[in-house]
Design a protein around this motif. Structure first.
Motif, PDB file in Angstrom:
ATOM      1  N   CYS A 291       0.849  -1.190   0.000  1.00  0.00           N
ATOM      2  CA  CYS A 291       0.000   0.000   0.000  1.00  0.00           C
ATOM      3  C   CYS A 291       0.889   1.247   0.000  1.00  0.00           C
ATOM      4  O   CYS A 291       1.803   1.352   0.820  1.00  0.00           O
ATOM      5  CB  CYS A 291      -0.886  -0.004   1.241  1.00  0.00           C
ATOM      6  N   LEU A 303       0.987  -7.295   6.182  1.00  0.00           N
ATOM      7  CA  LEU A 303       0.270  -7.519   4.927  1.00  0.00           C
ATOM      8  C   LEU A 303       0.274  -6.256   4.058  1.00  0.00           C
ATOM      9  O   LEU A 303       0.413  -6.318   2.838  1.00  0.00           O
ATOM     10  CB  LEU A 303      -1.165  -7.960   5.243  1.00  0.00           C
ATOM     11  N   CYS A 304       0.138  -5.069   4.701  1.00  0.00           N
ATOM     12  CA  CYS A 304       0.099  -3.796   3.969  1.00  0.00           C
ATOM     13  C   CYS A 304       1.408  -3.560   3.221  1.00  0.00           C
ATOM     14  O   CYS A 304       1.430  -2.952   2.150  1.00  0.00           O
ATOM     15  CB  CYS A 304      -0.149  -2.624   4.916  1.00  0.00           C
ATOM     16  N   GLN A 307       1.659  -6.486   0.258  1.00  0.00           N
ATOM     17  CA  GLN A 307       0.662  -6.633  -0.790  1.00  0.00           C
ATOM     18  C   GLN A 307      -0.223  -5.401  -0.868  1.00  0.00           C
ATOM     19  O   GLN A 307      -0.788  -4.975   0.131  1.00  0.00           O
ATOM     20  CB  GLN A 307      -0.197  -7.862  -0.433  1.00  0.00           C
ATOM     21  N   PRO A 309      -3.441  -3.402  -1.307  1.00  0.00           N
ATOM     22  CA  PRO A 309      -4.839  -3.801  -1.152  1.00  0.00           C
ATOM     23  C   PRO A 309      -5.652  -3.427  -2.386  1.00  0.00           C
ATOM     24  O   PRO A 309      -5.508  -2.319  -2.899  1.00  0.00           O
ATOM     25  CB  PRO A 309      -5.296  -3.008   0.070  1.00  0.00           C
ATOM     26  N   CYS A 322      -7.947  -0.861   1.221  1.00  0.00           N
ATOM     27  CA  CYS A 322      -7.242  -0.947   2.498  1.00  0.00           C
ATOM     28  C   CYS A 322      -7.474  -2.327   3.105  1.00  0.00           C
ATOM     29  O   CYS A 322      -8.578  -2.864   3.036  1.00  0.00           O
ATOM     30  CB  CYS A 322      -7.749   0.145   3.443  1.00  0.00           C
ATOM     31  N   HIS A 323      -6.392  -2.878   3.698  1.00  0.00           N
ATOM     32  CA  HIS A 323      -6.549  -4.161   4.386  1.00  0.00           C
ATOM     33  C   HIS A 323      -7.242  -3.987   5.736  1.00  0.00           C
ATOM     34  O   HIS A 323      -7.818  -4.915   6.280  1.00  0.00           O
ATOM     35  CB  HIS A 323      -5.181  -4.821   4.612  1.00  0.00           C
ATOM     36  N   THR A 324      -7.107  -2.786   6.313  1.00  0.00           N
ATOM     37  CA  THR A 324      -7.662  -2.546   7.646  1.00  0.00           C
ATOM     38  C   THR A 324      -8.499  -1.275   7.648  1.00  0.00           C
ATOM     39  O   THR A 324      -8.119  -0.276   8.250  1.00  0.00           O
ATOM     40  CB  THR A 324      -6.534  -2.380   8.678  1.00  0.00           C
TER      41      THR A 324
END
Lengths: 368, 335
Positions: A291, A303-304, A307, A309, A322-324
């Motif tokens: 991201c 994860l951000c 990868q 998002p 966004c992952h979160t």
């Protein structure tokens, strides 16, 4: 993105790259959106976010060395293919899609009377006679709220104030009855009092003519309560797309949240400490794999970083990359974990409360 | 005022700067004169931030420049330490005496990139003020001062020694401008639209930095901006100007929560996010500012004022106190 019937304008995975001496600049990096007839949309972002390049792509105004990928579909026509052919569609840009630029002084020709500048496009595109075009120019000046339009037709741009000049630019853009009007920072060089008039005018004209509008701006306040939808861009990508109301009341992306937080509020008491966004935007010559906002985000997880998002639907036409997303359990967990270890996955130091340390100390050691 | 008067001036030991009846006029040929600033008075208390807000052409930048005598005003007084025995009227000084007074007032400009010499290294730019005052060699103490100030604004002194302005971003260049102003240890910092050219995320950092520097170096600030939210955020006291005159003066929160002048109300209602204290009905201004070469008679705001009556054309309103430390120049103030 409501996908009922075919939208008026449909942009899919748009990428624009500029080769420069310092490398390939990825100005727009995979942007998709739809615009319905009569709808208004705001594109909001800071400098370098790719908002103006997106607008210029729609207007076919990019320099020839720009590398463009993706599709732009307008009313069933492939604009990129048409742009390649050029000649056959000279009556599309400026007629069906038209644009208003930021600085009315530089977008008007200083040595031509304003009436001629408006009549010019009507004569060229619609083949009207000189007298008919002049009459129409007068009508347009009246519609955009210029007093004594008959006299103004024979004046030069320098004889008009900034607000009146921008009205002339709008009149010229409307001359051929466009179906989409793109306004790129139409009020940035104007005073607040004039800004309000110009934005109100654009609103009224849009409603009266059933025109679609894209309002490109760096100022969230300009789109608030005005456009139907807002797309927030950052580092060439779409971070969030939602109804304007949702962007302000229940924004899903941490960048949108940070952007709203960082602006001084007219209704907050003086000396309210501002919350800056720590760090700086990524270098556009080497976009990150993850991201692009991860370095500055207090929710960032491993994860951000690993990868990027994808733009995912939250319901009600609300999309967030966004992952979160803010206000979800994922965000709370990520923030709690980051606060507990004192920093995020990207090494941004944060307080127990979850506020980035750079945001609190402000000046010292912090680079802009 | 869109009117006259000096009732808004305060007394007291801690007034550090007083501007009295400041007039700045520029001849533009054929006996015509631009009345950029007409009879403006205000003061600045030690440790205070005074915000000046208004549309373009209201004279706010001209006022800032007149304070530092660039150029000296047509008439009026600009007094440092007005309540002490050795007060200094800058408008009466020239040559050596004026130069001696200059380090006490420093200025920061709107465009951080064009206000730095692109051909010089950043550290040389920041040191220049001290060099002027020490015949070239600023000495160990001077070098320490430069490093300390650079560190305080968040610029690495080692990088500053070898890099030139174009190698820094807009926000960093504004930090450099602030460092340059601070090296000579000023008492008053005049900021002319210091964040208008910056992105919002950078703007917050620079505004916070100014607050920090104000506390650290015991500065008093004159802060000029067209952005109403920014002005409220940084200011203790706010002056609203229109066409070379003052409309309203008051404590920042008081003025924003209870604006009394129709122009202040119109400004606050026109903001993208209007202030709560005003309604849509207050946003009534037409587009055009009258020409400053031929300003309207009486109250200069009357041609755009929704409340204007005959008296406004004939009689210029006097500044009056409508509440504690809240002054307005209007025949029909809202209360």
């Amino acid at each position: 993105m409501t996908g009922r019937q075919a939208p008026l304008l449909s942009v899919r995975d748009l990428k624009v790259v500029f080769p420069t001496p310092i490398g390939m600049v990825h100005a727009v990096d995979g942007v998709s959106f739809d615009l319905e007839a009569g709808q208004s949309m705001g594109i909001v972002g800071e400098s370098g976010s790719g908002k103006t390049v997106t607008a210029k792509t729609l207007m076919n105004l990019l320099p020839s060395y720009a590398l463009v990928d993706g599709s732009v579909n307008f009313d069933g026509r492939d604009l990129r293919a048409l742009a390649a052919e050029r000649k056959t569609e000279k009556h599309l840009w400026g007629v069906e899609i038209s644009m208003v630029f930021q600085d009315p002084m530089t977008s008007l020709n200083p040595v031509k009377k304003v009436g001629e500048q408006i009549a010019e496009s009507v004569r060229y595109h619609l083949g009207q006679t000189r007298t008919a075009a002049r009459r129409q120019a007068g009508d347009l000046l009246e519609q955009v709220g210029i007093p004594e339009p008959g006299r103004r037709l024979d004046e030069y741009p320098h004889q008009l104030s900034g607000g009146l000049r921008q009205r002339v630019v709008i009149a010229a853009a409307l001359a051929c009855e466009p179906r989409i009007l793109i306004a790129d920072e139409p009020t940035t060089s104007l005073d607040v009092t004039v800004q309000k008039h110009i934005l109100d005018l654009l609103d009224d004209l849009r409603t009266a003519r059933g025109m679609a509008m894209i309002l490109v701006t760096h100022d969230l306040g300009v789109v608030k309560g005005r456009t139907d939808e807002v797309m927030v861009m950052y580092a060439g990508r779409t971070m969030e797309e939602a109804s304007t109301e949702a962007v302000f009341s229940q924004q899903g992306h941490p960048y949108t949240e940070a952007l709203i937080e960082t602006i001084p509020k007219i209704n907050s008491a003086s000396h309210t400490r501002l919350v800056p966004i720590p760090g700086q935007p990524p270098v556009t010559t080497s976009p990150p794999t993850g991201c692009p906002f991860a370095d500055r985000c207090r929710y960032a997880t491993d994860l951000c970083v690993a990868q990027g998002p994808p733009l995912t639907a939250l319901g009600n036409g609300h999309h967030v990359a966004c992952h979160t997303p803010v206000r979800t359990p994922a965000a709370e967990t990520a923030l709690a974990a980051n606060a507990a270890r004192g920093h995020t996955a990207t090494g941004l130091e944060i307080h127990q409360s979850g506020v980035p340390i750079g945001a609190v100390t402000g000046g010292l050691g912090e680079q802009t | 005022m869109a009117g006259r008067g000096t009732i808004q001036l305060r007394s007291g030991e801690d007034i550090i700067l007083r501007v009295e009846n400041l007039v700045q006029e520029f001849p533009v040929g054929r006996d015509r004169v631009v009345h950029a600033v007409s009879d403006v008075s205000f003061d600045l208390r030690k440790g205070e931030t005074l915000g000046i807000v208004g549309e373009s052409g209201c004279g706010k930048s001209t006022t800032a420049r007149a304070i530092v005598q660039l150029p000296p005003p047509t008439s009026g007084r600009v007094v440092l330490d007005p309540s002490s025995e050795n007060e200094i009227d800058l408008t009466r000084l020239s040559g050596h005496d004026l130069r001696n007074a200059r380090p006490r007032l420093q200025m920061i400009f709107q465009d951080p990139i064009s206000s730095l010499n692109p051909r010089r290294r950043v550290k040389d730019i920041v040191s220049e003020g001290l060099e002027i005052w020490s015949d070239g060699d600023i000495g160990t103490e001077g070098r320490e001062r430069v490093e300390e100030v650079l560190h305080a604004v968040g610029i690495d002194p080692v990088v500053a020694a070898s890099h030139r302005p174009h190698q820094f971003s807009g926000g960093q260049c504004q930090r450099i401008s602030i460092a340059r102003a601070l090296t000579v240890n000023p008492e008053i910092l005049i900021c002319d639209e210091p964040v208008s050219a910056l992105d919002v995320s950078v703007q917050a950092k620079i505004l916070n930095l100014l607050e920090d520097m104000k506390a650290r170096y015991e500065l008093s600030l004159v802060f000029i901006s067209h952005d109403l939210s920014v002005v409220r955020n940084v200011s203790d006291r706010v002056v609203v100007m229109y066409l070379g005159k003052i409309c309203e003066v008051g404590g920042a929160d008081r003025l924003y929560d209870a604006p009394a002048h129709p122009y202040t109300r119109a400004l606050l209602a026109s903001a993208p996010e209007p202030a709560q204290s005003v309604g849509v009905a207050d946003a009534v201004l037409g587009d055009d500012l009258p020409s400053p070469t031929d300003p309207p008679s009486g109250c200069r705001f009357r041609t755009r004022c929704p409340l204007a009556i005959d008296r406004c054309a004939t009689e210029e309103p006097l500044m009056q106190e409508i509440d504690e430390d809240h002054f307005v120049a209007c025949h029909l103030p809202s209360t």
